[in-house]
Design an enzyme around this catalytic site. Structure first.
Site, PDB file in Angstrom:
ATOM      1  N   GLU A 107      -4.747  75.025  68.915  1.00  0.00           N
ATOM      2  CA  GLU A 107      -4.778  76.466  69.125  1.00  0.00           C
ATOM      3  C   GLU A 107      -5.227  77.226  67.886  1.00  0.00           C
ATOM      4  O   GLU A 107      -4.730  76.982  66.776  1.00  0.00           O
ATOM      5  CB  GLU A 107      -3.398  76.968  69.559  1.00  0.00           C
ATOM      6  CG  GLU A 107      -2.896  76.370  70.862  1.00  0.00           C
ATOM      7  CD  GLU A 107      -3.738  76.764  72.066  1.00  0.00           C
ATOM      8  OE1 GLU A 107      -4.305  77.887  72.053  1.00  0.00           O
ATOM      9  OE2 GLU A 107      -3.830  75.956  73.012  1.00  0.00           O
ATOM     10  N   HIS A 167      12.167  87.178  75.866  1.00  0.00           N
ATOM     11  CA  HIS A 167      12.992  87.802  74.831  1.00  0.00           C
ATOM     12  C   HIS A 167      14.266  88.296  75.491  1.00  0.00           C
ATOM     13  O   HIS A 167      14.282  88.628  76.682  1.00  0.00           O
ATOM     14  CB  HIS A 167      12.271  88.976  74.171  1.00  0.00           C
ATOM     15  CG  HIS A 167      10.983  88.616  73.515  1.00  0.00           C
ATOM     16  ND1 HIS A 167      10.916  88.043  72.266  1.00  0.00           N
ATOM     17  CD2 HIS A 167       9.699  88.732  73.939  1.00  0.00           C
ATOM     18  CE1 HIS A 167       9.645  87.833  71.942  1.00  0.00           C
ATOM     19  NE2 HIS A 167       8.896  88.240  72.937  1.00  0.00           N
ATOM     20  N   ASP A 204       1.893  82.526  80.462  1.00  0.00           N
ATOM     21  CA  ASP A 204       2.235  82.947  79.101  1.00  0.00           C
ATOM     22  C   ASP A 204       3.724  83.303  79.048  1.00  0.00           C
ATOM     23  O   ASP A 204       4.118  84.308  78.461  1.00  0.00           O
ATOM     24  CB  ASP A 204       1.372  84.114  78.648  1.00  0.00           C
ATOM     25  CG  ASP A 204       1.554  84.463  77.176  1.00  0.00           C
ATOM     26  OD1 ASP A 204       2.112  83.630  76.431  1.00  0.00           O
ATOM     27  OD2 ASP A 204       1.145  85.570  76.755  1.00  0.00           O
ATOM     28  N   HIS A 234       5.803  79.340  76.408  1.00  0.00           N
ATOM     29  CA  HIS A 234       6.587  79.385  75.166  1.00  0.00           C
ATOM     30  C   HIS A 234       8.048  79.127  75.522  1.00  0.00           C
ATOM     31  O   HIS A 234       8.659  79.912  76.243  1.00  0.00           O
ATOM     32  CB  HIS A 234       6.462  80.758  74.491  1.00  0.00           C
ATOM     33  CG  HIS A 234       5.064  81.149  74.135  1.00  0.00           C
ATOM     34  ND1 HIS A 234       4.527  80.926  72.885  1.00  0.00           N
ATOM     35  CD2 HIS A 234       4.100  81.743  74.870  1.00  0.00           C
ATOM     36  CE1 HIS A 234       3.275  81.380  72.857  1.00  0.00           C
ATOM     37  NE2 HIS A 234       2.991  81.878  74.050  1.00  0.00           N
ATOM     38  N   PHE A 235       8.611  78.033  75.014  1.00  0.00           N
ATOM     39  CA  PHE A 235      10.023  77.735  75.239  1.00  0.00           C
ATOM     40  C   PHE A 235      10.906  78.154  74.060  1.00  0.00           C
ATOM     41  O   PHE A 235      12.117  78.019  74.116  1.00  0.00           O
ATOM     42  CB  PHE A 235      10.216  76.244  75.522  1.00  0.00           C
ATOM     43  CG  PHE A 235      10.027  75.863  76.967  1.00  0.00           C
ATOM     44  CD1 PHE A 235       9.901  76.830  77.951  1.00  0.00           C
ATOM     45  CD2 PHE A 235       9.986  74.535  77.332  1.00  0.00           C
ATOM     46  CE1 PHE A 235       9.729  76.485  79.279  1.00  0.00           C
ATOM     47  CE2 PHE A 235       9.819  74.167  78.666  1.00  0.00           C
ATOM     48  CZ  PHE A 235       9.686  75.145  79.633  1.00  0.00           C
ATOM     49  N   HIS A 279       0.262  77.392  79.701  1.00  0.00           N
ATOM     50  CA  HIS A 279       0.495  78.334  78.603  1.00  0.00           C
ATOM     51  C   HIS A 279       1.936  78.834  78.687  1.00  0.00           C
ATOM     52  O   HIS A 279       2.242  79.808  79.370  1.00  0.00           O
ATOM     53  CB  HIS A 279      -0.482  79.517  78.716  1.00  0.00           C
ATOM     54  CG  HIS A 279      -0.485  80.419  77.531  1.00  0.00           C
ATOM     55  ND1 HIS A 279      -1.606  81.094  77.113  1.00  0.00           N
ATOM     56  CD2 HIS A 279       0.487  80.789  76.660  1.00  0.00           C
ATOM     57  CE1 HIS A 279      -1.332  81.833  76.057  1.00  0.00           C
ATOM     58  NE2 HIS A 279      -0.043  81.661  75.763  1.00  0.00           N
TER      59      HIS A 279
END
Length: 442
Positions: free
Chosen positions: A133, A302, A298, A51-52, A49
């Site tokens: 998903e 940011h 996950d 996020h790139f 899980h």
């Protein structure tokens, strides 16, 4: 470690694969020798899980630096979520994302997003996603699964192509109602964000997803379990439908709590939120009991200036924190401290995620025939976690000053050194990995 047991051994690498795992007194001719005596040699971690932020949001993170963070953290395979810009929702965006992966330092699988009107998913299935998903909240309305009917329709479409459904279960109706109430009262402190996402929103979403998956006969993976209520719901449905349902949790929800959210403010804002300490203890117990199958990061970075927007108003900060570089030191520290057995830790971080998403036996174990994805860890080292050496663009961590364990001396990807003594070696050499099987995972 071999076959989820701890043993002394020599590991022989033949090209990209492990050729043999032998007793230490059994020698083979080798053109190069690496002495890992006294240290752990673990299978490369499989983070299911991640996020790139690539494409569209690469100012936050891109394939290259995100995968470098993964490699430096001992994560040699990542499964990437579809929530970028544009979202990965058709064969075109899927192939475009594979092309972006040419800059990856680690191997990667891809997930796709499915909305309330999925239609025929055959073409998407042919692309080779690890999971389809479904989101019950936190996505634009045209992607959000808004009710039980839409959920059942989507799960049946996924089952028809033999896919795995990943469901993010927090119920939108409860989140919106709570958020509107809190904001109407002028409440904008960090703990107010946590109050907007109560455990019952998670547990009810899990129950809905599991009921629908049973009716649709669809393999279901529950994302981001963060509460005792969520653990209990997963455990009950797994007993009712053995082999059909799996679930994940996250290190920050296991080991951090509301005190960290209060102290770190927007830099500890994530969804699901940090909760009371007893909720984290329930997650640890859930992993140990097998109700929760895997631990994922996950990883959702940011920039610091984006997080700072929520310093005085938590609603203004984006949700998400990095995790690829803290996963192993945090989990290993708790394993060496006796909270989680070492073999169970390796199963949760490597073997089981590879099994769940069709990457086993190529990934997730140290055994002949598997990819030579290996981590050499000096487990004797204890160190405070701090962000100055991290590769992620987030340049922060909610595990600030947390005592981690181990230093990673070597990381190998398919027999090639990619990190040595904490520094990257060579150019990106990661590849897209297709799942080899779906259906039940046990």
């Amino acid at each position: 470690m071999s076959d989820n047991s701890v043993t002394r051994a020599n590991i022989y690498i033949d090209g990209e694969r492990i050729g043999a795992v032998c007793p230490p007194d059994e020698n083979y001719d080798a053109c190069e020798v690496y002495d890992a005596a006294g240290r752990y040699v673990l299978p490369g971690l499989v983070d299911a899980h991640v996020h790139f932020r690539d494409p569209g949001l690469v100012h936050k993170e891109g394939f290259e630096n995100g995968s470098l963070a993964a490699a430096c953290g001992g994560v040699t395979t990542v499964v990437i979520m579809p929530t970028d810009d544009p979202m990965t929702d058709d064969p075109v965006t899927f192939r475009e994302k594979i092309a972006l992966g040419r800059r990856s330092f680690v191997d990667f699988g891809l997930n796709v997003i499915v909305g309330p009107n999925p239609g025929d998913l055959g073409a998407l299935a042919e692309c080779g996603p690890c999971a389809f998903e479904l989101f019950l909240a936190d996505v634009p309305d045209h992607y959000r699964i808004a009710d039980a009917g839409q959920l059942l329709t989507a799960l049946r479409a996924i089952a028809a192509v033999g896919g795995v459904a990943g469901v993010t279960p927090m119920l939108d109706s409860i989140i919106r109602t709570r958020t509107d109430e809190l904001r109407a009262q002028g409440r904008a402190a960090p703990l107010d964000f946590a109050a907007s996402r109560p455990p019952e929103a998670e547990a009810l979403g899990i129950a809905l997803a599991c009921e629908a998956a049973i009716l649709a006969e669809c393999r279901l993976h529950i994302r981001q379990v963060s509460s005792r209520e969520g653990v209990d719901a997963v455990a009950a449905y797994k007993e009712r439908a053995p082999g059909l349902i799996s679930a994940e949790t996250l290190p920050h929800n296991m080991f951090l709590n509301e005190d960290h959210l209060r102290a770190l403010g927007p830099f500890a804002k994530m969804a699901p939120p940090l909760r009371l300490p007893e909720q984290g203890q329930a997650l640890i117990a859930g992993v140990k009991a097998g109700a929760l199958d895997i631990v994922v990061t996950d990883h959702a970075p940011h920039l610091p200036q984006e997080k700072e927007l929520g310093r005085d108003d938590i609603w203004k900060a984006p949700s998400g924190v990095p995790g690829l570089e803290t996963l192993l030191p945090v989990m290993l520290a708790r394993s060496l401290g006796g909270e989680i057995d070492l073999t169970q830790m390796v199963a949760a971080l490597s073997t089981t995620p590879a099994k769940l998403f069709g990457l086993f036996p190529r990934k997730g174990l140290v055994a002949p025939g598997a990819d030579a994805d290996l981590i050499v860890v000096d487990q004797s080292v204890r160190r405070k976690i701090e962000p100055t050496s991290m590769k992620t663009r987030a340049s922060s961590t909610p595990f600030l000053d947390f005592e981690g364990a181990g230093t990673i001396d070597l990381v190998m990807l398919r027999g090639r050194r990619v990190v040595e003594d904490g520094m990257p070696v060579g150019d990106p050499c990661g590849s897209f990995i297709r799942p080899v099987r779906q259906g039940q995972f046990r």
